[in-house]
Design a protein around this motif. Structure first.
Motif, PDB file in Angstrom:
ATOM      1  N   ASN A  56      -7.486 -16.792  49.314  1.00 13.00           N
ATOM      2  CA  ASN A  56      -8.826 -16.498  49.840  1.00 13.00           C
ATOM      3  C   ASN A  56      -9.689 -17.757  49.836  1.00 13.00           C
ATOM      4  OD1 ASN A  56     -11.132 -15.136  50.667  1.00 13.00           O
ATOM      5  ND2 ASN A  56     -10.903 -13.489  49.180  1.00 13.00           N
ATOM      6  N   ALA A  57      -9.654 -18.497  48.722  1.00 17.00           N
ATOM      7  CA  ALA A  57     -10.469 -19.707  48.613  1.00 17.00           C
ATOM      8  C   ALA A  57      -9.973 -20.802  49.545  1.00 17.00           C
ATOM      9  CB  ALA A  57     -10.461 -20.203  47.162  1.00 17.00           C
TER      10      ALA A  57
ATOM     11  N   ARG B 167     -10.797 -20.105  53.120  1.00 17.69           N
ATOM     12  CA  ARG B 167     -12.238 -19.887  53.307  1.00 17.69           C
ATOM     13  C   ARG B 167     -12.497 -18.569  54.045  1.00 17.69           C
ATOM     14  NH1 ARG B 167     -15.419 -24.350  52.270  1.00 17.69           N
ATOM     15  NH2 ARG B 167     -14.259 -26.222  51.733  1.00 17.69           N
ATOM     16  N   CYS B 168     -11.717 -17.548  53.690  1.00 19.40           N
ATOM     17  CA  CYS B 168     -11.868 -16.235  54.326  1.00 19.40           C
ATOM     18  C   CYS B 168     -13.258 -15.659  54.115  1.00 19.40           C
ATOM     19  CB  CYS B 168     -10.822 -15.265  53.762  1.00 19.40           C
ATOM     20  SG  CYS B 168      -9.114 -15.677  54.152  1.00 19.40           S
ATOM     21  N   TRP B 169     -13.881 -16.030  53.006  1.00 17.53           N
ATOM     22  CA  TRP B 169     -15.189 -15.484  52.665  1.00 17.53           C
ATOM     23  C   TRP B 169     -16.274 -15.913  53.640  1.00 17.53           C
ATOM     24  CZ3 TRP B 169     -18.200 -19.728  51.821  1.00 17.53           C
ATOM     25  CH2 TRP B 169     -17.542 -20.903  51.462  1.00 17.53           C
ATOM     26  N   GLN B 170     -16.018 -16.941  54.458  1.00 17.68           N
ATOM     27  CA  GLN B 170     -17.008 -17.359  55.447  1.00 17.68           C
ATOM     28  C   GLN B 170     -17.040 -16.417  56.641  1.00 17.68           C
ATOM     29  OE1 GLN B 170     -15.663 -21.428  56.153  1.00 17.68           O
ATOM     30  NE2 GLN B 170     -17.394 -22.202  54.986  1.00 17.68           N
TER      31      GLN B 170
ATOM     32  N   ASN C 146      -9.055 -20.633  58.302  1.00 15.22           N
ATOM     33  CA  ASN C 146      -8.734 -22.003  58.678  1.00 15.22           C
ATOM     34  C   ASN C 146      -7.297 -22.048  59.202  1.00 15.22           C
ATOM     35  OD1 ASN C 146      -7.472 -24.745  58.071  1.00 15.22           O
ATOM     36  ND2 ASN C 146      -9.642 -25.178  57.706  1.00 15.22           N
TER      37      ASN C 146
ATOM     38  N   ARG D 151      -9.232 -11.747  54.648  1.00 16.72           N
ATOM     39  CA  ARG D 151     -10.014 -11.397  53.466  1.00 16.72           C
ATOM     40  C   ARG D 151      -9.836  -9.945  53.023  1.00 16.72           C
ATOM     41  NH1 ARG D 151     -16.622 -11.565  53.116  1.00 16.72           N
ATOM     42  NH2 ARG D 151     -16.816 -11.589  50.838  1.00 16.72           N
TER      43      ARG D 151
ATOM     44  N   TYR E 168     -16.426 -24.020  44.521  1.00 19.32           N
ATOM     45  CA  TYR E 168     -15.494 -23.385  45.452  1.00 19.32           C
ATOM     46  C   TYR E 168     -15.724 -23.810  46.892  1.00 19.32           C
ATOM     47  CZ  TYR E 168     -13.532 -20.570  41.736  1.00 19.32           C
ATOM     48  OH  TYR E 168     -12.883 -20.169  40.606  1.00 19.32           O
ATOM     49  N   PHE E 169     -16.905 -24.329  47.204  1.00 19.51           N
ATOM     50  CA  PHE E 169     -17.129 -24.842  48.556  1.00 19.51           C
ATOM     51  C   PHE E 169     -16.220 -26.022  48.863  1.00 19.51           C
ATOM     52  CE2 PHE E 169     -21.815 -23.301  48.992  1.00 19.51           C
ATOM     53  CZ  PHE E 169     -21.337 -22.040  49.308  1.00 19.51           C
TER      54      PHE E 169
ATOM     55  N   SER F 168      -9.701 -26.891  49.048  1.00 23.02           N
ATOM     56  CA  SER F 168      -8.908 -27.107  50.265  1.00 23.02           C
ATOM     57  C   SER F 168      -7.434 -27.016  49.913  1.00 23.02           C
ATOM     58  CB  SER F 168      -9.206 -28.485  50.866  1.00 23.02           C
ATOM     59  OG  SER F 168      -8.778 -29.505  49.983  1.00 23.02           O
TER      60      SER F 168
END
Length: 598
Positions: free
Chosen positions: A31-32, A35-38, A43, A79, A205-206, A209
């Motif tokens: 998930n991290a 970047r599914c949370w965006q 990606n 996500r 977490y931002f 990669s």
């Protein structure tokens, strides 16, 4: 799943061979990394890298091609699926089993493909159009919530303004609730400090990669040293951890007692961090970001013992949302705007409110109702269309006591002010030259942007018996438009140079059905202006985060006081990470870095 859908029994049988804790961590790592949370598509490059790690070469390339299709891309990982697998692992995996982190390509990838078979409900066919809409909405409300685009900076700025500026303005209101003070008492620290620590975690977490994870697979763990250079005492860090985290066993106890449906992930919203073998990691970064938004509201809500207190809080929340929306639109439109004139909370001669706002656009008028109401987990995630219907009715049409809500309020307002004979007058606002009326409903809850909700509300609005073509003659009444706060926040930067009526027309001309969300349809009116950021909220975001940086990193703040530089918070964060040691003398609830977690 290889040509057919798996059964739930097959999925859980495959799931149960794996160890619980490593599988939950794997879901959070994917998930991290993606970047599914965006929201939106994962990606693509990172997704291809993961697919090659979890599938045999031939199968991997076929799946990658499917994810890179320009017309209809299909992704292996997303996500909603990752949260579903994490929840199912907590409920059905043994503590000791096969380690999914050390498996050859194939079995683990297959598990995630099987999970995709169980995210929908599969309602029976019906000829009833409204029931079709409800069934589809029930399927898609979760998809939109977890896969739709989210402007987290805008959401954080919105929440900050509601909790602070507009809350202070309403201290004399009979429903006034001391959200900030009560929250601070409940969690054992001022709300600003709590939000500051959440903000610091988000920065970690931002920066995740594929490359950073490949270099250090344990980089997603939060060590206590991460906070060691801040000005926040470690005791308060522990309180933050207690507030935001639990163990897989703790998750399981609550899931078994309170789960509303297979797509109910609200416990992860409440506790977005997970403790495994004394290692701490974030299950979903987006849910952590939400702790800066609606987290304090819900924490205070659940602390109240009576319905009277809870109802007062919800009424107050709605008033805060109305104050915020009118301020945000006023700031975006500015003074002496020749395209839009905002009339916030207009009143009739007797002092009663007409609607929450009217925007006059030349010979057009947009009548707006804001709804700050929240939808329950049962309504959104249980998979019960009848329950969702009742919630939509109660919050957006008419409640149990017959009081008009949302579209019911808009319909009555338009009837009174636009009726053919003796229309009610609005002091200070002349509607005599208006030829087109646009009804617009804006929700704070993301359901306003869900696919189908607009069409469902449109047909209910069109069926209001007091509205007809003759009612608004010689004016023209458009279909009802519905959107969430996040959408109007993205529209607002254009209002200095475009009328809101033209923007709405651009959406309607492009696609006359109201089923799609506003930005799901290309809008030539906006496209010709190019992409714009909401500078009003961007400023509010930095006004909020800069004091947090000052509180967290005072030494860096004094050395690098560059208020005009929007990258200052990022630079301070990177400078601190470059200096911090691997461990902290006072380990508290955290385990020393370096020990394998599972």
């Amino acid at each position: 799943w290889y040509g057919r859908e798996s059964t739930m029994e097959e999925f859980r049988s495959s799931l149960s061979q794996f160890s619980r804790d490593p599988l939950v961590y794997l879901c959070s790592a994917i998930n991290a990394i993606l970047r599914c949370w965006q929201g939106g598509a994962p990606n693509v490059v990172a997704h291809a890298h993961l697919v090659r790690n979890f599938f045999q070469p031939g199968e991997a390339e076929r799946l990658i091609q499917g994810s890179q299709s320009k017309q209809d891309p299909h992704f292996v990982f997303h996500r909603q699926q990752l949260l579903f697998v994490a929840k199912e692992a907590i409920l059905h995996c043994p503590v000791s089993g096969v380690d999914p982190l050390s498996q050859r390509p194939g079995p683990v990838g297959t598990l995630f493909l099987m999970a995709n078979d169980h995210l929908h409900y599969g309602f029976p066919e019906t000829d009833d159009y409204e029931q079709k809409l409800l069934n589809t909405l029930t399927e898609l409300v979760v998809v939109g919530e977890y896969s739709g685009y989210h402007a987290f900076r805008n959401g954080i700025a919105r929440a900050h303004l509601m909790y602070s500026r507009f809350s202070d303005e309403l201290k004399a209101d009979p429903d006034y609730t001391t959200i900030r003070e009560r929250f601070g008492t409940l969690v054992g620290m001022p709300m600003d400090e709590f939000q500051g620590l959440c903000f610091a975690l988000l920065w970690k977490y931002f920066n995740v990669s594929v490359e950073s994870y490949a270099k250090d697979p344990y980089s997603l763990f939060v060590q206590q040293s991460y906070f060691s250079q801040t000005a926040i005492p470690i005791e308060k860090v522990d309180k933050l951890v207690d507030e935001l985290s639990t163990t897989p066993g703790g998750f399981k106890k609550v899931f078994e007692r309170r789960l509303k449906g297979k797509n109910d992930f609200t416990l992860f919203r409440s506790k977005p961090l997970c403790f495994v073998s004394n290692h701490l990691f974030c299950i979903d970064v987006g849910l952590l970001a939400e702790k800066l938004e609606s987290g304090p509201f819900w924490r205070v809500h659940f602390s109240f013992l009576t319905d009277e207190e809870k109802n007062a809080l919800h009424r107050f929340w709605g008033k805060l949302f109305e104050r915020y929306m009118n301020w945000m639109l006023a700031e975006s439109i500015g003074r002496n705007n020749r395209f839009n004139a905002l009339y916030p909370s207009p009143k009739y001669h007797d002092g009663t409110e007409v609607c929450d706002a009217i925007i006059l656009c030349g010979s057009a008028a947009v009548f707006i109702e804001y709804k700050g109401a929240t939808f329950t987990a049962g309504a959104k995630y249980s998979g019960d269309p009848a329950l969702l219907r009742r919630e939509v009715e109660r919050n957006l049409i008419e409640n149990e006591r017959g009081r008009r809500k949302g579209i019911g309020q808009l319909a009555e307002t338009i009837r009174r002010t636009c009726q053919r004979a003796n229309p009610d007058q609005i002091p200070g606002l002349d509607l005599s030259n208006v030829r087109t009326i646009y009804p617009l409903l804006i929700t704070r809850d993301g359901i306003g942007d869900a696919f189908i909700i607009g069409e469902l509300l449109r047909i209910r609005f069109d069926a209001v018996p007091t509205l007809s073509f003759k009612t608004v003659r010689p004016r023209r009444l458009t279909p009802l438009f519905c959107m969430a706060a996040e959408t109007i926040e993205q529209i607002a930067p254009y209002l200095a140079d475009l009328s809101l009526s033209d923007i709405i027309d651009g959406r309607y001309i492009g696609h006359r059905s109201m089923g799609a969300s506003f930005f799901a349809v290309p809008n030539p009116v906006l496209q010709q202006m190019g992409e714009r950021e909401n500078r009003v909220l961007d400023t509010a975001f930095h006004e909020f985060t800069e004091p947090l940086v000052k509180a967290l990193f005072p030494e860096e703040y004094e050395k690098q006081r560059r208020k005009e530089n929007p990258q200052v918070a990022t630079q301070m964060h990177e400078d601190r990470r470059a200096r911090e040691g691997p461990t902290c003398p006072n380990q508290s609830r955290f385990r020393r870095a370096g020990a394998p977690p599972f």
